[in-house]
Scaffold this active site. Sequence first.
Site, mmCIF file in Angstrom:
data_model
loop_
_atom_site.group_PDB
_atom_site.id
_atom_site.type_symbol
_atom_site.label_atom_id
_atom_site.label_comp_id
_atom_site.label_asym_id
_atom_site.label_seq_id
_atom_site.Cartn_x
_atom_site.Cartn_y
_atom_site.Cartn_z
ATOM 1 N N HIS A 45 -5.929 7.565 4.880
ATOM 2 C CA HIS A 45 -5.223 6.583 5.719
ATOM 3 C C HIS A 45 -5.836 6.384 7.111
ATOM 4 O O HIS A 45 -5.130 6.262 8.108
ATOM 5 C CB HIS A 45 -3.763 6.991 5.877
ATOM 6 C CG HIS A 45 -2.939 6.852 4.646
ATOM 7 N ND1 HIS A 45 -3.262 6.022 3.606
ATOM 8 C CD2 HIS A 45 -1.748 7.444 4.298
ATOM 9 C CE1 HIS A 45 -2.330 6.103 2.656
ATOM 10 N NE2 HIS A 45 -1.413 6.958 3.047
ATOM 11 N N HIS A 101 3.046 1.145 4.977
ATOM 12 C CA HIS A 101 3.544 2.365 4.331
ATOM 13 C C HIS A 101 5.069 2.443 4.409
ATOM 14 O O HIS A 101 5.637 3.505 4.695
ATOM 15 C CB HIS A 101 2.908 3.586 5.003
ATOM 16 C CG HIS A 101 2.648 4.728 4.074
ATOM 17 N ND1 HIS A 101 3.652 5.519 3.559
ATOM 18 C CD2 HIS A 101 1.488 5.218 3.570
ATOM 19 C CE1 HIS A 101 3.126 6.457 2.799
ATOM 20 N NE2 HIS A 101 1.806 6.298 2.780
ATOM 21 N N GLU A 125 2.892 0.463 -1.439
ATOM 22 C CA GLU A 125 1.684 0.171 -0.665
ATOM 23 C C GLU A 125 0.816 -0.830 -1.429
ATOM 24 O O GLU A 125 0.116 -0.460 -2.373
ATOM 25 C CB GLU A 125 0.897 1.446 -0.410
ATOM 26 C CG GLU A 125 1.684 2.556 0.272
ATOM 27 C CD GLU A 125 0.963 3.877 0.185
ATOM 28 O OE1 GLU A 125 -0.162 3.978 0.728
ATOM 29 O OE2 GLU A 125 1.505 4.810 -0.445
#
Length: 347
Positions: free
Chosen positions: A106, A180, A313
């Site tokens: 991420h 997210h 996501e």
Amino acid sequence: MKVYIKPFGQLNDQAFDEIFIENKHGVIVSFSDLGARINRWQVPTDTGQLDDIILGYDNAEHALVARTYYYGATIGRIAGRIKNGTFRLKDKVHELNINNNDHHLHGGQDGYDIQKWAYDVVEGDNQVSVIFKYTEQDGTSGFPATIHNLVTHTFDNDNNWTINYFAKSDDMTIFNPTNHVYFNLNGSEHASIKNHILEVKASKFLPIKEDAIPTGEIESVENTPFDLRTPTVFGDLFTSEHPQFKIVDGFDHPFVLDSNSLYALRILHPDNERSIIVTTDRPVVVIYTHSAVPVPTSIWGHDLEPYAGLTVETQAAPDAINRPQFGSVLLEKGDTFESTTCYHLSF
């Protein structure tokens, strides 16, 4: 529509804001310039209370302490894991920040979720947009090239939350953003999401290893707990002995979306009639069912427990730069990245 702004706390001597938007139905969403995130989605109840149907943070300090959950944040430059934090581009091997076991996750320690984004609020009669801006410099977390980002969150009187992504790079790089957000349609009671009904328009999924890195295979969902093409109660899947489901006692998997469906997925609550329908132009959705709570914290006054939320996501496949069969995440110099995902609430 109503708009108001409140302080969201401080990090590293920077002050952050939380921007609230209320529509004609009394539904309230909030966004923050910390990570260009959605932080609240509050739905009025019959008793006049407001139920939070997503997981979020009390303030910026809380977001840092419980950062590993990434609640509601814009994720970038790359969503998901990159195996061993390395990839090759133009005959050069790039080494990224390692922040998840032996892998990059991420965007690393300097990912988009922890950055302060500039923003503008644009108000209309039936919708309000918050336009977030952030430039990620060449070399951040090991990524090549400088990327100029716009992420626009729009909320309207039809209970649509829409995300528009726009980015340009000054050189070839890789790019795969997402949001997210975690849903729990139980609301403030924060019961487990095992009572939620899931429908995902995906005929294939990507198996993962124990460390959550995709194996490289693309498999059919047929005769597996990953076949959510018809509405399925999540809790009913726990009788399955499928090894992929058992890896995380739920999902932390990419689903390859069918291109001919009117929507990508739907989340329903069987009792309160709340639902979320997701439409997107992205090819994959990663669904994680929050089976683990490695960092103890509380969310909206409740101790965080496993299965407290369901993250959705929309993105390209994780680790695609190392798996050509997953498709391209390249962003060429001067090219424009644009993408849209919409979450529609019914209640």
